[in-house]
Design a protein around this motif. Structure first.
Motif, PDB file in Angstrom:
ATOM      1  N   THR A  37       0.847  -1.186   0.000  1.00 26.36           N
ATOM      2  CA  THR A  37       0.000   0.000   0.000  1.00 26.36           C
ATOM      3  C   THR A  37       0.888   1.244   0.000  1.00 26.36           C
ATOM      4  OG1 THR A  37      -0.117   0.062   2.421  1.00 26.36           O
ATOM      5  CG2 THR A  37      -1.797  -1.234   1.276  1.00 26.36           C
ATOM      6  N   ASN A  41      -8.671  -0.810  -2.989  1.00 27.91           N
ATOM      7  CA  ASN A  41      -8.722  -2.037  -3.791  1.00 27.91           C
ATOM      8  C   ASN A  41      -7.942  -3.169  -3.118  1.00 27.91           C
ATOM      9  OD1 ASN A  41     -10.291  -0.852  -5.759  1.00 27.91           O
ATOM     10  ND2 ASN A  41      -8.581  -0.383  -7.115  1.00 27.91           N
ATOM     11  N   THR A  77      -0.820  -4.077  -6.665  1.00 22.45           N
ATOM     12  CA  THR A  77      -1.586  -3.501  -7.767  1.00 22.45           C
ATOM     13  C   THR A  77      -0.760  -3.596  -9.037  1.00 22.45           C
ATOM     14  OG1 THR A  77      -2.621  -1.943  -6.230  1.00 22.45           O
ATOM     15  CG2 THR A  77      -2.872  -1.500  -8.579  1.00 22.45           C
ATOM     16  N   SER A 124       1.443   2.114 -10.334  1.00 22.93           N
ATOM     17  CA  SER A 124      -0.012   2.218 -10.209  1.00 22.93           C
ATOM     18  C   SER A 124      -0.393   3.344  -9.264  1.00 22.93           C
ATOM     19  CB  SER A 124      -0.595   0.896  -9.713  1.00 22.93           C
ATOM     20  OG  SER A 124      -0.313  -0.159 -10.605  1.00 22.93           O
ATOM     21  N   ALA A 137      -8.616   4.930  -5.640  1.00 22.93           N
ATOM     22  CA  ALA A 137      -8.969   3.606  -5.105  1.00 22.93           C
ATOM     23  C   ALA A 137      -7.750   2.704  -4.946  1.00 22.93           C
ATOM     24  CB  ALA A 137      -9.988   2.939  -6.032  1.00 22.93           C
ATOM     25  N   TYR A 138      -6.558   3.269  -4.969  1.00 22.12           N
ATOM     26  CA  TYR A 138      -5.337   2.457  -4.895  1.00 22.12           C
ATOM     27  C   TYR A 138      -5.305   1.598  -3.632  1.00 22.12           C
ATOM     28  CZ  TYR A 138      -0.371   1.338  -4.358  1.00 22.12           C
ATOM     29  OH  TYR A 138       0.819   0.681  -4.159  1.00 22.12           O
ATOM     30  N   LYS A 177      -9.916  -4.327   0.007  1.00 25.88           N
ATOM     31  CA  LYS A 177     -11.035  -5.207  -0.350  1.00 25.88           C
ATOM     32  C   LYS A 177     -10.540  -6.615  -0.656  1.00 25.88           C
ATOM     33  CE  LYS A 177     -13.990  -1.570  -2.299  1.00 25.88           C
ATOM     34  NZ  LYS A 177     -14.609  -1.037  -3.540  1.00 25.88           N
ATOM     35  N   LEU A 178      -9.420  -6.714  -1.365  1.00 25.05           N
ATOM     36  CA  LEU A 178      -8.860  -8.022  -1.704  1.00 25.05           C
ATOM     37  C   LEU A 178      -8.431  -8.759  -0.440  1.00 25.05           C
ATOM     38  CD1 LEU A 178      -8.265  -9.563  -4.356  1.00 25.05           C
ATOM     39  CD2 LEU A 178      -5.929  -8.681  -4.249  1.00 25.05           C
ATOM     40  N   SER A 235      -5.751   1.860 -16.226  1.00 24.84           N
ATOM     41  CA  SER A 235      -6.121   0.511 -15.804  1.00 24.84           C
ATOM     42  C   SER A 235      -5.054  -0.053 -14.875  1.00 24.84           C
ATOM     43  CB  SER A 235      -6.297  -0.410 -17.019  1.00 24.84           C
ATOM     44  OG  SER A 235      -6.591  -1.727 -16.610  1.00 24.84           O
ATOM     45  N   GLN A 236      -5.442  -0.265 -13.610  1.00 29.22           N
ATOM     46  CA  GLN A 236      -4.580  -0.896 -12.621  1.00 29.22           C
ATOM     47  C   GLN A 236      -5.414  -1.933 -11.884  1.00 29.22           C
ATOM     48  OE1 GLN A 236      -5.114   2.644 -12.284  1.00 29.22           O
ATOM     49  NE2 GLN A 236      -3.567   3.059 -13.838  1.00 29.22           N
ATOM     50  N   VAL A 237      -4.867  -3.115 -11.701  1.00 23.55           N
ATOM     51  CA  VAL A 237      -5.640  -4.246 -11.180  1.00 23.55           C
ATOM     52  C   VAL A 237      -5.021  -4.753  -9.882  1.00 23.55           C
ATOM     53  CG1 VAL A 237      -6.535  -6.546 -11.665  1.00 23.55           C
ATOM     54  CG2 VAL A 237      -6.266  -4.901 -13.533  1.00 23.55           C
ATOM     55  N   ALA A 238      -5.827  -4.816  -8.822  1.00 24.83           N
ATOM     56  CA  ALA A 238      -5.386  -5.424  -7.562  1.00 24.83           C
ATOM     57  C   ALA A 238      -5.230  -6.928  -7.780  1.00 24.83           C
ATOM     58  CB  ALA A 238      -6.387  -5.135  -6.454  1.00 24.83           C
TER      59      ALA A 238
END
Length: 291
Positions: A82, A94, A174, A240, A90-91, A97-98, A181-184
């Protein structure tokens, strides 16, 4: 309708905020480009490590190595990446939440959850999650993490897995796809996985002679692969973070411009109404004097 003095103060306040968000947007954009370059350049190194490990698929000693040992899962360790500062959209949420979803699954399966946090925001969140044990908390490693930064984490997870204190280790970071577009991502680190490249390896291309011995080579390769995965995760996360903060600050700047426009219109309307009222009062006074 608010007074002209109140509206003028609001406009000035929003203008000051806009200057800050614009400056942060420009700083994040500059850092983002450097972080993107670092993440993209290191991907080749990670793929090379994967390819090297894939060549060990035919060696039987791999299945017997502690880092590759698969056993019933009673304890899971999560490494979450983090930021240490906010205003990044939402960095952080996200990743939270995961992590929360993973902990809920663990609790339903009667698995104990442990976490190592990188970044102060992650440590603050982990302390508030019921049923989650905080093993260690690290600060932000900056845009260029070094081997010395990663080594304590690497030694911790390897020793805990070898001592059977944890049965699985996951990296939550991330992944940078593009500027928008960045994905956890949940990446399994231990037990170490053999990566199937999808390409057949010719028998004569496999190295059969190892120095000093097969076990030492396998241990070193697996350890380096885990280190590369953590390092790449940090670089991807940093790219990200800067990208999401730049986008968040751009949206904040755009919203400030819209608010300034709305309040300016309201200010001009109120000012015109005040002028009109003053003229009407003057005209009324003149007429009263004539009478």
């Amino acid at each position: 309708m608010a007074s002209t003095i109140t509206l003028k103060r609001r406009i000035n306040s929003i203008r000051n905020t806009r200057q800050i968000t614009k400056a942060m947007e420009l700083v994040s954009a500059s850092k983002m480009r450097r972080a993107q370059d670092a993440a993209r350049l290191s991907r080749d190194y990670r793929e090379a490590a994967y390819a090297l490990l894939a060549r060990l698929n035919t060696i039987k000693e791999v299945e017997q190595h502690p880092l590759f040992a698969v056993r019933p899962v009673k304890n899971k360790l999560y490494i979450i990446v983090t930021s240490s500062s906010g205003l990044a959209g939402a960095y952080n949420p996200n990743i939270f939440k995961l992590l929360t979803a993973a902990v809920r699954v663990d609790q339903s399966n009667h698995v104990k959850s442990h976490v190592i946090t990188i970044g102060s925001k992650g440590a603050q969140f982990a302390r508030r999650v019921a049923g989650l044990e905080l093993v260690a908390a690290y600060g932000d490693f900056g845009d260029n993490p070094t081997e010395n930064d990663i080594r304590p984490i690497l030694n911790t997870i390897v020793s805990k897995h070898a001592d059977k204190e944890v049965d699985e280790v996951h990296l939550l970071y991330t992944q940078f796809k593009s500027n928008i577009s960045q994905v956890a991502t949940d990446l399994s680190l231990l037990p170490a996985h053999l990566v199937d490249s999808g390409e057949a390896i010719a028998p004569d291309s496999v190295v059969f002679n190892f120095e000093p011995d097969v076990e030492t080579v396998i241990s070193q390769v697996a350890t380096r692969l885990i280190e590369v995965q953590i390092w790449q995760g940090l670089l991807e996360s940093k790219a990200s973070e800067h990208s999401m903060r730049m986008l968040a600050m751009k949206n904040a700047t755009d919203n400030a411009n819209e608010l300034i426009g709305d309040y300016t219109l309201e200010y001009n309307t109120a000012r015109q109404a005040a002028i009109t009222q003053e003229l009407a009062e003057i005209s009324g006074g003149v007429e009263a004097l004539k009478d």
